[in-house]
Design a protein around this motif. Structure first.
Motif, PDB file in Angstrom:
ATOM      1  N   ILE A  13      42.187  46.454  44.512  1.00  0.00           N
ATOM      2  CA  ILE A  13      43.521  46.426  43.893  1.00  0.00           C
ATOM      3  C   ILE A  13      43.495  47.154  42.558  1.00  0.00           C
ATOM      4  O   ILE A  13      44.475  47.780  42.168  1.00  0.00           O
ATOM      5  N   ASN A  14      42.380  47.130  41.863  1.00  0.00           N
ATOM      6  CA  ASN A  14      42.276  47.886  40.621  1.00  0.00           C
ATOM      7  C   ASN A  14      42.367  49.386  40.897  1.00  0.00           C
ATOM      8  O   ASN A  14      43.053  50.123  40.190  1.00  0.00           O
ATOM      9  N   GLU A  15      41.678  49.835  41.950  1.00  0.00           N
ATOM     10  CA  GLU A  15      41.758  51.245  42.341  1.00  0.00           C
ATOM     11  C   GLU A  15      43.181  51.608  42.773  1.00  0.00           C
ATOM     12  O   GLU A  15      43.695  52.672  42.417  1.00  0.00           O
ATOM     13  N   ALA A  16      43.820  50.719  43.539  1.00  0.00           N
ATOM     14  CA  ALA A  16      45.195  50.964  43.991  1.00  0.00           C
ATOM     15  C   ALA A  16      46.147  51.035  42.798  1.00  0.00           C
ATOM     16  O   ALA A  16      47.050  51.874  42.758  1.00  0.00           O
ATOM     17  N   ARG A  17      45.950  50.158  41.800  1.00  0.00           N
ATOM     18  CA  ARG A  17      46.781  50.163  40.596  1.00  0.00           C
ATOM     19  C   ARG A  17      46.645  51.494  39.865  1.00  0.00           C
ATOM     20  O   ARG A  17      47.645  52.103  39.471  1.00  0.00           O
ATOM     21  N   GLU A  18      45.405  51.952  39.695  1.00  0.00           N
ATOM     22  CA  GLU A  18      45.181  53.223  39.009  1.00  0.00           C
ATOM     23  C   GLU A  18      45.850  54.384  39.741  1.00  0.00           C
ATOM     24  O   GLU A  18      46.512  55.221  39.123  1.00  0.00           O
ATOM     25  N   LEU A  19      45.682  54.429  41.056  1.00  0.00           N
ATOM     26  CA  LEU A  19      46.291  55.504  41.845  1.00  0.00           C
ATOM     27  C   LEU A  19      47.813  55.430  41.804  1.00  0.00           C
ATOM     28  O   LEU A  19      48.496  56.452  41.715  1.00  0.00           O
ATOM     29  N   TRP A  20      48.367  54.219  41.878  1.00  0.00           N
ATOM     30  CA  TRP A  20      49.812  54.034  41.810  1.00  0.00           C
ATOM     31  C   TRP A  20      50.336  54.568  40.483  1.00  0.00           C
ATOM     32  O   TRP A  20      51.294  55.345  40.451  1.00  0.00           O
ATOM     33  N   LEU A  21      49.706  54.145  39.392  1.00  0.00           N
ATOM     34  CA  LEU A  21      50.154  54.569  38.064  1.00  0.00           C
ATOM     35  C   LEU A  21      50.012  56.081  37.886  1.00  0.00           C
ATOM     36  O   LEU A  21      50.922  56.737  37.362  1.00  0.00           O
ATOM     37  N   GLU A  22      48.897  56.644  38.319  1.00  0.00           N
ATOM     38  CA  GLU A  22      48.691  58.094  38.193  1.00  0.00           C
ATOM     39  C   GLU A  22      49.756  58.869  38.958  1.00  0.00           C
ATOM     40  O   GLU A  22      50.323  59.835  38.446  1.00  0.00           O
ATOM     41  N   THR A  23      50.045  58.435  40.182  1.00  0.00           N
ATOM     42  CA  THR A  23      51.023  59.131  41.015  1.00  0.00           C
ATOM     43  C   THR A  23      52.417  59.064  40.409  1.00  0.00           C
ATOM     44  O   THR A  23      53.101  60.090  40.272  1.00  0.00           O
ATOM     45  N   VAL A  24      52.848  57.884  40.031  1.00  0.00           N
ATOM     46  CA  VAL A  24      54.195  57.723  39.479  1.00  0.00           C
ATOM     47  C   VAL A  24      54.314  58.446  38.139  1.00  0.00           C
ATOM     48  O   VAL A  24      55.327  59.083  37.855  1.00  0.00           O
ATOM     49  N   PHE A  25      53.273  58.393  37.318  1.00  0.00           N
ATOM     50  CA  PHE A  25      53.279  59.090  36.031  1.00  0.00           C
ATOM     51  C   PHE A  25      53.413  60.600  36.253  1.00  0.00           C
ATOM     52  O   PHE A  25      54.227  61.259  35.595  1.00  0.00           O
ATOM     53  N   GLU A  26      52.627  61.139  37.185  1.00  0.00           N
ATOM     54  CA  GLU A  26      52.667  62.583  37.452  1.00  0.00           C
ATOM     55  C   GLU A  26      54.022  63.025  38.005  1.00  0.00           C
ATOM     56  O   GLU A  26      54.445  64.159  37.779  1.00  0.00           O
ATOM     57  N   LEU A  27      54.693  62.122  38.715  1.00  0.00           N
ATOM     58  CA  LEU A  27      56.031  62.437  39.238  1.00  0.00           C
ATOM     59  C   LEU A  27      57.110  62.311  38.164  1.00  0.00           C
ATOM     60  O   LEU A  27      58.262  62.662  38.404  1.00  0.00           O
ATOM     61  N   GLY A  28      56.733  61.792  36.994  1.00  0.00           N
ATOM     62  CA  GLY A  28      57.681  61.656  35.889  1.00  0.00           C
ATOM     63  C   GLY A  28      58.665  60.512  36.080  1.00  0.00           C
ATOM     64  O   GLY A  28      59.741  60.514  35.476  1.00  0.00           O
ATOM     65  N   LYS A  29      58.320  59.544  36.901  1.00  0.00           N
ATOM     66  CA  LYS A  29      59.215  58.407  37.157  1.00  0.00           C
ATOM     67  C   LYS A  29      58.915  57.263  36.201  1.00  0.00           C
ATOM     68  O   LYS A  29      57.877  57.208  35.576  1.00  0.00           O
ATOM     69  N   SER A  30      59.847  56.316  36.144  1.00  0.00           N
ATOM     70  CA  SER A  30      59.692  55.144  35.287  1.00  0.00           C
ATOM     71  C   SER A  30      58.620  54.216  35.840  1.00  0.00           C
ATOM     72  O   SER A  30      58.557  53.996  37.048  1.00  0.00           O
ATOM     73  N   ILE A  31      57.837  53.680  34.945  1.00  0.00           N
ATOM     74  CA  ILE A  31      56.792  52.722  35.305  1.00  0.00           C
ATOM     75  C   ILE A  31      57.164  51.380  34.670  1.00  0.00           C
ATOM     76  O   ILE A  31      57.334  51.295  33.460  1.00  0.00           O
ATOM     77  N   PRO A  32      57.302  50.347  35.509  1.00  0.00           N
ATOM     78  CA  PRO A  32      57.651  49.027  34.948  1.00  0.00           C
ATOM     79  C   PRO A  32      56.511  48.434  34.134  1.00  0.00           C
ATOM     80  O   PRO A  32      55.341  48.691  34.410  1.00  0.00           O
ATOM     81  N   LEU A  33      56.879  47.660  33.143  1.00  0.00           N
ATOM     82  CA  LEU A  33      55.887  46.913  32.381  1.00  0.00           C
ATOM     83  C   LEU A  33      55.458  45.685  33.153  1.00  0.00           C
ATOM     84  O   LEU A  33      56.187  45.205  34.039  1.00  0.00           O
ATOM     85  N   PRO A  34      54.287  45.143  32.860  1.00  0.00           N
ATOM     86  CA  PRO A  34      53.846  43.918  33.526  1.00  0.00           C
ATOM     87  C   PRO A  34      54.792  42.753  33.226  1.00  0.00           C
ATOM     88  O   PRO A  34      55.307  42.638  32.115  1.00  0.00           O
ATOM     89  N   SER A  35      55.008  41.911  34.232  1.00  0.00           N
ATOM     90  CA  SER A  35      55.806  40.714  34.015  1.00  0.00           C
ATOM     91  C   SER A  35      54.951  39.673  33.301  1.00  0.00           C
ATOM     92  O   SER A  35      53.731  39.788  33.251  1.00  0.00           O
ATOM     93  N   ASP A  36      55.605  38.668  32.783  1.00  0.00           N
ATOM     94  CA  ASP A  36      54.900  37.592  32.081  1.00  0.00           C
ATOM     95  C   ASP A  36      54.201  36.681  33.046  1.00  0.00           C
ATOM     96  O   ASP A  36      54.551  36.478  34.132  1.00  0.00           O
TER      97      ASP A  36
END
Length: 77
Positions: free
Chosen positions: A54-77
């Motif tokens: 899941i850590n690897e999936a999180r990194e890949l998710w964030l990298e992909t969305v960041f590179e696409l220039g899309k909004s990334i949600p903040l962590p919930s409480d």
């Protein structure tokens, strides 16, 4: 996406701690997901493997969305 803000760099997002939900898979092993990151989920045979995955999936998710220039949600409480 709601709860999204502009951070400066990919490294900023990678430092954030997103809550992980871990489920026992009825067919064996475990499933983990980060509900704050839609579609970010994985599985593994052991808890340790699943958390690594899941850590690897999180990194890949964030990298992909960041590179696409899309909004990334903040962590919930």
């Amino acid at each position: 996406m709601t709860n999204a803000v502009e951070l400066r760099t990919l490294a900023d997002y990678l430092k954030l701690n997103y809550p992980i939900v871990l489920h026992i898979d009825p067919d064996g092993g475990y499933v983990a997901e980060i509900k704050d990151l839609p579609g970010c989920l994985t599985q593994g045979e052991t808890i340790e493997e699943t958390l690594k995955n899941i850590n690897e999936a999180r990194e890949l998710w964030l990298e992909t969305v960041f590179e696409l220039g899309k909004s990334i949600p903040l962590p919930s409480d």
